[in-house]
Design a protein around this motif. Structure first.
Motif, PDB file in Angstrom:
ATOM      1  N   SER A 259       0.840  -1.181   0.000  1.00 25.64           N
ATOM      2  CA  SER A 259       0.000   0.000   0.000  1.00 25.64           C
ATOM      3  C   SER A 259       0.882   1.239   0.000  1.00 25.64           C
ATOM      4  O   SER A 259       2.051   1.189   0.278  1.00 25.64           O
TER       5      SER A 259
ATOM      6  N   SER B 215      -6.271   5.711   0.141  1.00 33.38           N
ATOM      7  CA  SER B 215      -7.568   6.278   0.541  1.00 33.38           C
ATOM      8  C   SER B 215      -7.482   7.785   0.750  1.00 33.38           C
ATOM      9  O   SER B 215      -8.500   8.450   0.937  1.00 33.38           O
TER      10      SER B 215
ATOM     11  N   PHE C  79      -5.783   8.967   3.285  1.00 31.14           N
ATOM     12  CA  PHE C  79      -5.512   9.148   4.710  1.00 31.14           C
ATOM     13  C   PHE C  79      -4.020   9.358   4.964  1.00 31.14           C
ATOM     14  O   PHE C  79      -3.188   8.606   4.467  1.00 31.14           O
TER      15      PHE C  79
ATOM     16  N   ALA D  82      -1.265   8.899   7.240  1.00 35.96           N
ATOM     17  CA  ALA D  82      -0.985   8.114   8.443  1.00 35.96           C
ATOM     18  C   ALA D  82       0.291   8.566   9.132  1.00 35.96           C
ATOM     19  O   ALA D  82       0.434   8.403  10.351  1.00 35.96           O
TER      20      ALA D  82
ATOM     21  N   PRO E 262      -1.336   5.316  20.958  1.00 35.91           N
ATOM     22  CA  PRO E 262      -2.636   4.655  20.953  1.00 35.91           C
ATOM     23  C   PRO E 262      -2.887   3.952  19.615  1.00 35.91           C
ATOM     24  O   PRO E 262      -2.144   4.167  18.658  1.00 35.91           O
ATOM     25  N   ASN E 263      -3.909   3.144  19.559  1.00 32.70           N
ATOM     26  CA  ASN E 263      -4.265   2.456  18.315  1.00 32.70           C
ATOM     27  C   ASN E 263      -4.507   3.459  17.197  1.00 32.70           C
ATOM     28  O   ASN E 263      -5.147   4.478  17.411  1.00 32.70           O
ATOM     29  N   GLY E 264      -3.963   3.145  16.014  1.00 31.87           N
ATOM     30  CA  GLY E 264      -4.197   4.016  14.868  1.00 31.87           C
ATOM     31  C   GLY E 264      -3.242   5.197  14.792  1.00 31.87           C
ATOM     32  O   GLY E 264      -3.373   6.050  13.925  1.00 31.87           O
ATOM     33  N   ALA E 265      -2.244   5.231  15.687  1.00 34.52           N
ATOM     34  CA  ALA E 265      -1.327   6.373  15.714  1.00 34.52           C
ATOM     35  C   ALA E 265      -0.352   6.350  14.531  1.00 34.52           C
ATOM     36  O   ALA E 265       0.183   7.379  14.148  1.00 34.52           O
ATOM     37  N   GLY E 266      -0.121   5.147  13.972  1.00 36.04           N
ATOM     38  CA  GLY E 266       0.807   5.041  12.835  1.00 36.04           C
ATOM     39  C   GLY E 266       2.040   4.207  13.145  1.00 36.04           C
ATOM     40  O   GLY E 266       2.993   4.195  12.371  1.00 36.04           O
ATOM     41  N   LYS E 267       2.017   3.461  14.247  1.00 39.56           N
ATOM     42  CA  LYS E 267       3.184   2.668  14.633  1.00 39.56           C
ATOM     43  C   LYS E 267       3.481   1.589  13.597  1.00 39.56           C
ATOM     44  O   LYS E 267       4.604   1.449  13.117  1.00 39.56           O
ATOM     45  N   THR E 268       2.444   0.824  13.240  1.00 42.27           N
ATOM     46  CA  THR E 268       2.647  -0.255  12.277  1.00 42.27           C
ATOM     47  C   THR E 268       3.031   0.295  10.908  1.00 42.27           C
ATOM     48  O   THR E 268       3.885  -0.267  10.220  1.00 42.27           O
ATOM     49  N   THR E 269       2.433   1.410  10.536  1.00 43.23           N
ATOM     50  CA  THR E 269       2.771   2.029   9.257  1.00 43.23           C
ATOM     51  C   THR E 269       4.260   2.382   9.222  1.00 43.23           C
ATOM     52  O   THR E 269       4.960   2.094   8.240  1.00 43.23           O
TER      53      THR E 269
HETATM   54  N1  LIG Z   1      -3.778   0.169   3.953  1.00 43.50           N
HETATM   55  C1  LIG Z   1      -4.332   1.228   4.563  1.00 43.50           C
HETATM   56  N2  LIG Z   1      -5.123   2.081   3.881  1.00 43.50           N
HETATM   57  C2  LIG Z   1      -5.670   3.150   4.485  1.00 43.50           C
HETATM   58  N3  LIG Z   1      -5.481   3.471   5.778  1.00 43.50           N
HETATM   59  C3  LIG Z   1      -4.697   2.665   6.507  1.00 43.50           C
HETATM   60  C4  LIG Z   1      -4.083   1.505   5.951  1.00 43.50           C
HETATM   61  N4  LIG Z   1      -3.354   0.913   6.918  1.00 43.50           N
HETATM   62  C5  LIG Z   1      -3.527   1.650   8.030  1.00 43.50           C
HETATM   63  N5  LIG Z   1      -4.324   2.707   7.791  1.00 43.50           N
HETATM   64  C6  LIG Z   1      -4.715   3.755   8.753  1.00 43.50           C
HETATM   65  O1  LIG Z   1      -3.550   4.418   9.174  1.00 43.50           O
HETATM   66  C7  LIG Z   1      -3.625   4.709  10.560  1.00 43.50           C
HETATM   67  C8  LIG Z   1      -2.416   4.158  11.280  1.00 43.50           C
HETATM   68  O2  LIG Z   1      -2.512   2.759  11.308  1.00 43.50           O
HETATM   69  P1  LIG Z   1      -1.410   1.860  11.999  1.00 43.50           P
HETATM   70  O3  LIG Z   1      -0.084   2.257  11.474  1.00 43.50           O
HETATM   71  O4  LIG Z   1      -1.792   0.437  11.825  1.00 43.50           O
HETATM   72  O5  LIG Z   1      -1.560   2.314  13.518  1.00 43.50           O
HETATM   73  P2  LIG Z   1      -1.037   1.606  14.848  1.00 43.50           P
HETATM   74  O6  LIG Z   1      -0.127   0.499  14.468  1.00 43.50           O
HETATM   75  O7  LIG Z   1      -0.345   2.689  15.603  1.00 43.50           O
HETATM   76  O8  LIG Z   1      -2.241   1.118  15.575  1.00 43.50           O
HETATM   77  C9  LIG Z   1      -4.946   4.142  11.046  1.00 43.50           C
HETATM   78  O9  LIG Z   1      -5.878   5.178  11.100  1.00 43.50           O
HETATM   79  C10 LIG Z   1      -5.322   3.144   9.994  1.00 43.50           C
HETATM   80  O10 LIG Z   1      -6.723   3.057   9.876  1.00 43.50           O
END
Ligand SMILES: Nc1ncnc2c1ncn2[C@@H]1O[C@H](COP(=O)(O)OP(=O)(O)O)[C@@H](O)[C@H]1O
Ligand SMILES: [Mg+2]
Lengths: 253, 321
Positions: free
Chosen positions: A253, B29, B31, B33, B52-59
């Motif tokens: 992505s 999308s 968004f 991140a 917190p959840n959705g902060a962008g850690k995994t990204t």
């Molecule tokens: N493939 C994607 N397309 C659109 N939005 C995404 C995608 N992956 C993650 N997000 C959004 O990006 C934000 C950060 O996600 P993520 O990095 O998983 O957060 P965390 O790991 O901190 O919980 C979230 O709002 C999530 O919904």
């Protein structure tokens, strides 16, 4: 070149093949045998020779081609779709492997399995009709090119598909009809002129014609045309795969 | 004398193991991140990325590891650009993903050996054995992956990540859904890995995890790093302390004379609590005690408590620093 990675992926895929060996060999062998019983013996005995070849023998190359195409597609598409489905694809994407290495290992494994199956079907056919292969090197060339080309297509489908239905869609709705209508069971020359012209747009016709030529020395088209068409497909699919990896389509992505 | 100076020079001269510059990510999308992340990870440290959840850690982790394409900015791992020198960069990294994604039919041994090969290393059964033993998976080496429990699968993912002897290990929420005893084991493992020189970056939204393990803590919120600090400094700087005074005689209300101190009186009137900032020049404790004395309030005992990283974190995320 990350040879360790190529070897790891190839072996991983072949291990998967080995686990499912029985079902993946038994079903094509049974269905091919049925074709021979129905078309070769039951109906074929009432059909006159085509281009001087008994009908049972005439359909052998087409049947093998049918298996090669469907097997290459399903092996390769499943091989790359499954890690996407389970999420294990993260490891592949994070590994120090080039796109070329990924394609070579997945497509190589899928093609290997298809070739093994093709040879098994060839041997099965030998039980029903006397086989002759006039141009064995060409036969091997077409076998290799076809499996690689359609494994590439399978790889593309596996990346494109985001559910199991789509995974089945292309093989079922496009490739199988094209193969059946591509002269597996008849010579294109037997068709009325209009349908003959339509058939010329079916890419599979050239594959089957070339493959049959390598067996019996007779064909609907010049073998060089068949070869050129096969290589053209190969080029189109290679270009598509290159584009997929360049853009990360459906992978990143 | 020469030795410490020399080692200092080496440490000082060593560039950071990971250097993230102006990194942004906008998903298809639309968004956003990640918003212009700048972050350096030091060699050999345990860095906790808290958010917190959705902060962008995994990204963020996914970009560094090559799973997600960055939109802007650059990342270097040990001096190798993650795009242009992806081979070198990625061979240095081991990733334990947040999701429990594993093969099903392969044996534990096969799947870990596969990972090693995938990362370009030749077979080394001794190393695989060591990793499996450390993670208590040795007895399971011939079992199919699908027969493992959730905790074992988590450890299997760690084993896979360690199979190619990485210099940097990413653990994305390693203890999410893991029971307490296993969590303690995991922490122990992470510490022993650090001892072997591996740099560890872990994300978590369990504050106690960062508090327990990290050398430094980064806080991420809505795609922005809002703070990076040594854990100890952070706790010292942002920590609030509370002084609790257990009174000799219960009070019905706080005396007028003590109003300036914003004290809290417990319900039964037996204790007073005074909250103060540790970094303040004057905590006001001395004058409070004098004022208490003057007001004739006697106390028999006193104690101080320090706020935990959790309190600090909740404060930060709530107020946005
Ligand atoms: N493939 C994607 N397309 C659109 N939005 C995404 C995608 N992956 C993650 N997000 C959004 O990006 C934000 C950060 O996600 P993520 O990095 O998983 O957060 P965390 O790991 O901190 O919980 C979230 O709002 C999530 O919904
Ligand atoms: Mg996450």
């Amino acid at each position: 070149m990350n040879l360790h990675a190529i070897r790891a992926i190839y072996r991983f895929e072949m291990a998967r093949t080995r686990r499912t060996l029985l079902q993946s060999i038994v079903s094509p062998v049974i269905s091919t045998s049925l074709y021979f019983v129905v078309f070769g013996s039951a109906i074929g005995s009432r059909i006159s020779e085509i281009d001087g070849i008994s009908y049972g023998a005439f359909i052998v190359p087409g049947l093998i081609m049918l298996s090669l195409l469907t097997q290459s597609l399903s092996n390769a598409s499943f091989g790359i779709y499954f890690p996407k489905f389970t999420g294990t694809i993260y490891e592949l994407l994070s590994a120090p492997v080039s796109y070329l290495e990924i394609v070579v290992s997945y497509v190589g494994a899928a093609a290997t399995k298809s070739i093994i199956l093709g040879l098994i079907i060839l041997a099965t056919a030998g039980l029903f009709v006397p086989l002759q292969i006039q141009h064995p090197l060409w036969m091997i060339l077409f076998l290799l090119l076809t499996t690689v080309t359609f494994s590439l297509l399978g790889f593309i489908i596996g990346i494109w598909a985001d559910n199991f239905e789509k995974l089945q869609l292309v093989p079922l709705l496009i490739v199988t009809p094209l193969t059946f209508l591509g002269g597996s069971f008849y010579s294109v020359n037997m068709l009325p002129p209009f349908w003959r012209t339509v058939t010329l747009f079916n890419p599979v016709v050239y594959l089957i014609s070339g493959f049959r030529w390598s067996f019996y020395g007779v064909a609907d088209f010049d073998v060089r045309v068949s070869l050129a068409m096969t290589l053209a497909f190969l080029a189109v699919f290679v270009a598509t795969v290159a584009w997929i990896f360049k853009t990360g389509y459906r992978l990143k992505s | 004398m020469a030795a410490p100076a020399l080692s200092f020079a080496i440490v000082a001269g060593m560039p950071d193991i990971i250097s993230i510059k102006n990194l942004s990510k906008t998903y298809a999308s639309g968004f956003r991140a990640l918003k212009g992340i700048n972050l350096d990870i030091r060699r050999g440290e345990i860095f906790a990325l808290l958010g917190p959840n959705g902060a962008g850690k995994t990204t963020l982790i996914s970009i560094i590891c090559g799973i997600v394409n960055p939109s802007e900015g650059s990342v270097q791992v040990d001096g190798c650009d993650i795009i242009h020198n992806y081979r070198e960069a990625r061979s240095l990294i081991g990733l334990v993903p947040q999701e429990l994604a594993t093969d099903a039919f392969e044996s534990v041994w096969a799947t870990v050996s596969f990972s090693r090969g995938l990362f370009g290393k030749g077979p080394n059964p001794a190393h695989i054995e060591k990793v499996l033993r450390v993670l208590s998976l040795w007895e399971k080496k011939d079992s199919r992956v699908m027969t493992l429990s959730g905790g074992m699968k988590r450890r299997l993912l760690i084993a896979k990540a360690l199979s190619h002897e990485p210099k940097v290990l990413f653990l994305d929420e390693p203890t999410a859904g893991v029971d307490v005893s296993l969590r303690k084991d995991m922490w122990q493992l992470v510490r022993s890995l650090r001892e072997t020189g591996v740099t560890i970056i872990l994300t978590t939204h369990y504050i106690e995890e960062a508090e327990e393990m990290a050398d430094r803590v980064g806080v991420i919120r809505n795609g922005e790093i809002i703070l990076v600090e040594d854990k100890a400094d952070l706790m010292r700087k942002l920590g609030k302390k509370q002084l609790t005074l257990h009174l000799q005689q219960p009070l019905s209300h706080i005396p007028e004379a003590l109003a300036d101190y914003h004290l809290d009186l417990t319900e039964d009137g037996s204790a007073l609590t005074y909250t103060y900032e540790t970094q303040a020049d004057r905590t006001g404790i001395v004058s409070l005690l004098e004022a208490l004395n003057a007001a004739g309030v006697g106390f028999r005992d006193l104690q101080t408590t320090e706020s935990s990283l959790e309190d600090i974190f909740i404060e930060l995320v709530r107020t946005g620093q």
